[in-house]
Design an enzyme around this catalytic site. Structure first.
Site, PDB file in Angstrom:
ATOM      1  N   CYS A   3       0.857  -1.191   0.000  1.00  0.00           N
ATOM      2  CA  CYS A   3       0.000   0.000   0.000  1.00  0.00           C
ATOM      3  C   CYS A   3       0.897   1.246   0.000  1.00  0.00           C
ATOM      4  O   CYS A   3       1.734   1.418   0.888  1.00  0.00           O
ATOM      5  CB  CYS A   3      -0.900  -0.006   1.239  1.00  0.00           C
ATOM      6  SG  CYS A   3      -1.753   1.552   1.522  1.00  0.00           S
ATOM      7  N   CYS A   6       0.675   3.281   3.211  1.00  0.00           N
ATOM      8  CA  CYS A   6       1.383   2.676   4.343  1.00  0.00           C
ATOM      9  C   CYS A   6       2.891   2.868   4.185  1.00  0.00           C
ATOM     10  O   CYS A   6       3.590   3.101   5.170  1.00  0.00           O
ATOM     11  CB  CYS A   6       1.028   1.196   4.461  1.00  0.00           C
ATOM     12  SG  CYS A   6      -0.612   0.920   5.178  1.00  0.00           S
ATOM     13  N   HIS A  45      -4.100   1.157   8.651  1.00  0.00           N
ATOM     14  CA  HIS A  45      -4.749   0.719   7.404  1.00  0.00           C
ATOM     15  C   HIS A  45      -5.909  -0.221   7.747  1.00  0.00           C
ATOM     16  O   HIS A  45      -5.847  -1.424   7.504  1.00  0.00           O
ATOM     17  CB  HIS A  45      -3.734   0.013   6.489  1.00  0.00           C
ATOM     18  CG  HIS A  45      -4.280  -0.349   5.153  1.00  0.00           C
ATOM     19  ND1 HIS A  45      -3.691   0.032   3.970  1.00  0.00           N
ATOM     20  CD2 HIS A  45      -5.375  -1.059   4.787  1.00  0.00           C
ATOM     21  CE1 HIS A  45      -4.403  -0.437   2.943  1.00  0.00           C
ATOM     22  NE2 HIS A  45      -5.420  -1.110   3.430  1.00  0.00           N
ATOM     23  N   ASN A  86     -12.837   9.762  -2.420  1.00  0.00           N
ATOM     24  CA  ASN A  86     -13.189   8.874  -3.521  1.00  0.00           C
ATOM     25  C   ASN A  86     -13.310   7.470  -2.956  1.00  0.00           C
ATOM     26  O   ASN A  86     -12.423   7.023  -2.218  1.00  0.00           O
ATOM     27  CB  ASN A  86     -12.115   8.896  -4.606  1.00  0.00           C
ATOM     28  CG  ASN A  86     -12.002  10.265  -5.256  1.00  0.00           C
ATOM     29  OD1 ASN A  86     -12.985  10.975  -5.381  1.00  0.00           O
ATOM     30  ND2 ASN A  86     -10.791  10.637  -5.661  1.00  0.00           N
ATOM     31  N   HIS A  97      -6.574   2.873   0.686  1.00  0.00           N
ATOM     32  CA  HIS A  97      -6.321   3.167   2.112  1.00  0.00           C
ATOM     33  C   HIS A  97      -7.099   4.465   2.315  1.00  0.00           C
ATOM     34  O   HIS A  97      -6.766   5.478   1.683  1.00  0.00           O
ATOM     35  CB  HIS A  97      -4.810   3.343   2.320  1.00  0.00           C
ATOM     36  CG  HIS A  97      -4.366   3.720   3.697  1.00  0.00           C
ATOM     37  ND1 HIS A  97      -3.256   3.156   4.310  1.00  0.00           N
ATOM     38  CD2 HIS A  97      -4.831   4.645   4.582  1.00  0.00           C
ATOM     39  CE1 HIS A  97      -3.088   3.702   5.506  1.00  0.00           C
ATOM     40  NE2 HIS A  97      -4.016   4.615   5.684  1.00  0.00           N
ATOM     41  N   HIS A  99      -8.742   7.869   2.595  1.00  0.00           N
ATOM     42  CA  HIS A  99      -8.080   9.181   2.662  1.00  0.00           C
ATOM     43  C   HIS A  99      -9.047  10.266   2.234  1.00  0.00           C
ATOM     44  O   HIS A  99     -10.013  10.017   1.505  1.00  0.00           O
ATOM     45  CB  HIS A  99      -6.825   9.212   1.779  1.00  0.00           C
ATOM     46  CG  HIS A  99      -7.073   8.827   0.357  1.00  0.00           C
ATOM     47  ND1 HIS A  99      -7.168   7.516  -0.053  1.00  0.00           N
ATOM     48  CD2 HIS A  99      -7.255   9.582  -0.759  1.00  0.00           C
ATOM     49  CE1 HIS A  99      -7.391   7.480  -1.352  1.00  0.00           C
ATOM     50  NE2 HIS A  99      -7.457   8.716  -1.803  1.00  0.00           N
ATOM     51  N   HIS A 101      -9.122  14.157   0.531  1.00  0.00           N
ATOM     52  CA  HIS A 101      -8.405  15.210  -0.184  1.00  0.00           C
ATOM     53  C   HIS A 101      -8.883  16.552   0.374  1.00  0.00           C
ATOM     54  O   HIS A 101     -10.095  16.814   0.433  1.00  0.00           O
ATOM     55  CB  HIS A 101      -8.738  15.172  -1.681  1.00  0.00           C
ATOM     56  CG  HIS A 101      -8.379  13.881  -2.351  1.00  0.00           C
ATOM     57  ND1 HIS A 101      -7.239  13.732  -3.111  1.00  0.00           N
ATOM     58  CD2 HIS A 101      -9.007  12.682  -2.400  1.00  0.00           C
ATOM     59  CE1 HIS A 101      -7.188  12.500  -3.590  1.00  0.00           C
ATOM     60  NE2 HIS A 101      -8.251  11.846  -3.172  1.00  0.00           N
TER      61      HIS A 101
HETATM   62  P1  AMP Z   1      -7.652   8.639  -4.944  1.00  0.00           P
HETATM   63  O1  AMP Z   1      -7.787   8.710  -6.420  1.00  0.00           O
HETATM   64  O2  AMP Z   1      -8.758   9.311  -4.197  1.00  0.00           O
HETATM   65  O3  AMP Z   1      -7.368   7.240  -4.472  1.00  0.00           O
HETATM   66  O4  AMP Z   1      -6.393   9.545  -4.579  1.00  0.00           O
HETATM   67  C1  AMP Z   1      -5.097   9.075  -4.429  1.00  0.00           C
HETATM   68  C2  AMP Z   1      -4.226  10.291  -4.438  1.00  0.00           C
HETATM   69  O5  AMP Z   1      -2.960   9.946  -3.970  1.00  0.00           O
HETATM   70  C3  AMP Z   1      -4.057  10.925  -5.828  1.00  0.00           C
HETATM   71  O6  AMP Z   1      -4.507  12.281  -5.796  1.00  0.00           O
HETATM   72  C4  AMP Z   1      -2.553  10.814  -6.073  1.00  0.00           C
HETATM   73  O7  AMP Z   1      -2.041  11.934  -6.763  1.00  0.00           O
HETATM   74  C5  AMP Z   1      -2.013  10.713  -4.668  1.00  0.00           C
HETATM   75  N1  AMP Z   1      -0.737  10.032  -4.576  1.00  0.00           N
HETATM   76  C6  AMP Z   1      -0.417   8.835  -5.109  1.00  0.00           C
HETATM   77  N2  AMP Z   1       0.863   8.513  -4.799  1.00  0.00           N
HETATM   78  C7  AMP Z   1       1.336   9.530  -4.053  1.00  0.00           C
HETATM   79  C8  AMP Z   1       2.590   9.804  -3.435  1.00  0.00           C
HETATM   80  N3  AMP Z   1       3.630   8.933  -3.512  1.00  0.00           N
HETATM   81  N4  AMP Z   1       2.742  10.962  -2.757  1.00  0.00           N
HETATM   82  C9  AMP Z   1       1.711  11.832  -2.673  1.00  0.00           C
HETATM   83  N5  AMP Z   1       0.494  11.632  -3.209  1.00  0.00           N
HETATM   84  C10 AMP Z   1       0.314  10.504  -3.912  1.00  0.00           C
HETATM   85 ZN    ZN Z   2      -2.261   1.437   3.708  1.00  0.00          ZN
END
Ligand code: AMP
Ligand code: ZN
Length: 113
Positions: A3, A6, A45, A86, A97, A99, A101
């Protein structure tokens, strides 16, 4: 566990931290969709998306929301912002995981989707 978030928590993948405590981490989104775009995650997680939230485990969600004003202040969001979750396939979730925004720093469109 395979993940990305994580791995960010563990320090295996670098991130730009905005806020951290023993329960949650907020970091800059790697692909921002607004001048301010922060991702806020629980360190545990346990929940993959909003669909997993129950009355029993929702304390961490309440905790995240209790910290959002502070995280918004850290990022200088004095004139409002948007919080997005989302969930699942149709929600176009890419990281399983849970989250949130936090986006802002500009006048966002009135249309959510
Ligand atoms: P979601 O589409 O809601 O699952 O959002 C996942 C978010 O994580 C996206 O906006 C990605 O740009 C962001 N993301 C993915 N990998 C990383 C990373 N290594 N560092 C920071 N953000 C990330
Ligand atoms: Zn995770």
């Amino acid at each position: 566990m395979d993940c990305i978030f994580c791995k960010i928590i563990n320090g295996d993948i670098p991130s730009t931290k905005v806020y951290e405590d023993d329960k949650i981490l907020a970091f800059e989104d790697i692909n921002p969709c607004a001048p301010v775009h922060v991702v806020i995650i629980p360190k545990d997680h346990l929940l993959t998306c909003a669909d997993d939230i129950t009355e029993e485990n929702s304390g961490i969600i309440a905790y995240i929301f209790s910290k959002i004003p502070e995280i918004a202040r850290i990022k200088g969001l004095t004139n409002g912002y948007r919080i997005v979750n989302n969930c699942g396939e149709d929600g176009a979730q890419t990281v399983r995981h849970i989250h949130f925004h936090l986006v802002g720093g500009t006048k966002l469109t009135e249309k959510i989707c």
